[in-house]
Design a protein around this motif. Structure first.
Motif, PDB file in Angstrom:
ATOM      1  N   ARG A   5       0.834  -1.201   0.000  1.00  0.00           N
ATOM      2  CA  ARG A   5       0.000   0.000   0.000  1.00  0.00           C
ATOM      3  C   ARG A   5       0.865   1.246   0.000  1.00  0.00           C
ATOM      4  NH1 ARG A   5      -5.629  -0.802   2.256  1.00  0.00           N
ATOM      5  NH2 ARG A   5      -5.516   1.464   2.401  1.00  0.00           N
ATOM      6  N   ARG A   6       0.449   2.244  -0.782  1.00  0.00           N
ATOM      7  CA  ARG A   6       1.135   3.526  -0.836  1.00  0.00           C
ATOM      8  C   ARG A   6       0.754   4.353   0.387  1.00  0.00           C
ATOM      9  NH1 ARG A   6      -0.921   6.609  -5.112  1.00  0.00           N
ATOM     10  NH2 ARG A   6       0.849   7.982  -4.845  1.00  0.00           N
ATOM     11  N   PRO A  33      -1.729   8.215   6.261  1.00  0.00           N
ATOM     12  CA  PRO A  33      -0.363   8.220   6.786  1.00  0.00           C
ATOM     13  C   PRO A  33      -0.039   7.034   7.685  1.00  0.00           C
ATOM     14  CG  PRO A  33      -1.717   9.599   8.153  1.00  0.00           C
ATOM     15  CD  PRO A  33      -2.606   9.127   7.013  1.00  0.00           C
ATOM     16  N   LEU A  34       1.253   6.771   7.763  1.00  0.00           N
ATOM     17  CA  LEU A  34       1.797   5.984   8.855  1.00  0.00           C
ATOM     18  C   LEU A  34       2.229   7.021   9.880  1.00  0.00           C
ATOM     19  CD1 LEU A  34       4.162   3.372   7.152  1.00  0.00           C
ATOM     20  CD2 LEU A  34       1.775   3.113   7.825  1.00  0.00           C
ATOM     21  N   CYS A  35       1.533   7.068  10.984  1.00  0.00           N
ATOM     22  CA  CYS A  35       1.885   7.992  12.061  1.00  0.00           C
ATOM     23  C   CYS A  35       2.907   7.285  12.944  1.00  0.00           C
ATOM     24  CB  CYS A  35       0.654   8.352  12.882  1.00  0.00           C
ATOM     25  SG  CYS A  35      -0.612   9.237  11.948  1.00  0.00           S
ATOM     26  N   PHE A  36       3.983   7.984  13.249  1.00  0.00           N
ATOM     27  CA  PHE A  36       4.928   7.378  14.178  1.00  0.00           C
ATOM     28  C   PHE A  36       5.209   8.343  15.313  1.00  0.00           C
ATOM     29  CE2 PHE A  36       7.737   9.486  11.209  1.00  0.00           C
ATOM     30  CZ  PHE A  36       8.859   9.872  11.934  1.00  0.00           C
ATOM     31  N   GLY A  56      -9.893   5.263  10.794  1.00  0.00           N
ATOM     32  CA  GLY A  56      -9.459   4.726   9.511  1.00  0.00           C
ATOM     33  C   GLY A  56      -8.775   5.735   8.615  1.00  0.00           C
ATOM     34  N   LEU A  57      -8.727   6.996   9.013  1.00  0.00           N
ATOM     35  CA  LEU A  57      -8.001   7.990   8.227  1.00  0.00           C
ATOM     36  C   LEU A  57      -6.492   7.768   8.322  1.00  0.00           C
ATOM     37  CD1 LEU A  57      -8.382  10.484   6.423  1.00  0.00           C
ATOM     38  CD2 LEU A  57      -8.232  11.886   8.470  1.00  0.00           C
ATOM     39  N   VAL A  58      -6.065   7.002   9.327  1.00  0.00           N
ATOM     40  CA  VAL A  58      -4.652   6.684   9.539  1.00  0.00           C
ATOM     41  C   VAL A  58      -4.406   5.237   9.115  1.00  0.00           C
ATOM     42  CG1 VAL A  58      -2.870   6.395  11.309  1.00  0.00           C
ATOM     43  CG2 VAL A  58      -4.422   8.364  11.395  1.00  0.00           C
ATOM     44  N   GLU A  59      -3.417   5.034   8.265  1.00  0.00           N
ATOM     45  CA  GLU A  59      -3.065   3.689   7.792  1.00  0.00           C
ATOM     46  C   GLU A  59      -2.606   2.806   8.957  1.00  0.00           C
ATOM     47  OE1 GLU A  59      -2.581   0.606   5.186  1.00  0.00           O
ATOM     48  OE2 GLU A  59      -3.317   2.565   4.581  1.00  0.00           O
ATOM     49  N   TYR A  80       5.171  -1.408   3.213  1.00  0.00           N
ATOM     50  CA  TYR A  80       4.498  -0.319   2.520  1.00  0.00           C
ATOM     51  C   TYR A  80       5.374   0.274   1.429  1.00  0.00           C
ATOM     52  CZ  TYR A  80       1.608  -0.404   6.728  1.00  0.00           C
ATOM     53  OH  TYR A  80       0.789  -0.791   7.752  1.00  0.00           O
ATOM     54  N   GLN A  81       4.719   0.938   0.500  1.00  0.00           N
ATOM     55  CA  GLN A  81       5.419   1.759  -0.481  1.00  0.00           C
ATOM     56  C   GLN A  81       5.386   3.185   0.063  1.00  0.00           C
ATOM     57  OE1 GLN A  81       4.042   1.467  -4.541  1.00  0.00           O
ATOM     58  NE2 GLN A  81       4.832   3.510  -4.995  1.00  0.00           N
TER      59      GLN A  81
END
Length: 106
Positions: A5-6, A33-36, A56-59, A80-81
């Protein structure tokens, strides 16, 4: 081969500027996004102040040790891509630059 997934990365996204980036990028590009997070206590309070970060707005969300960005980059790079990193505050630029190197992003 499974298609990855992008997505993109955003660090410690618990303020209005970060949330605006998340909404705008999703609206225009359909990317979540991927939130870290670099501090568990700040994440605890930040996610409660901004419950959208638990939707669900966050990957996906990750707790990350800044002294071990290599492991984090390897893990997400396989899953992820990664299209980019949004360093929305001045104090997120250094880690964004280090992750760009780890992930091979321009």
């Amino acid at each position: 081969m499974v298609e990855r997934r992008r997505t993109y990365l955003i660090q410690d996204p618990y303020d209005d500027d970060a949330l605006q980036f998340i909404h705008t990028i999703f609206t225009h590009f359909g990317l979540r996004p991927l939130c870290f997070y670099t501090d568990a206590k700040s994440r605890f309070y930040g996610e409660r102040r901004h419950p959208i970060l638990r939707t669900g707005l966050v990957e996906a969300s990750y707790d990350v040790r800044v002294d071990d960005l290599t492991s984090f980059a390897l893990d997400i790079g396989q899953r992820y891509q990664i299209e980019g990193i949004v360093p929305y505050r001045e104090d997120t630029i250094e880690i964004a630059a280090r992750l760009c190197e780890e992930l091979g992003l321009a």
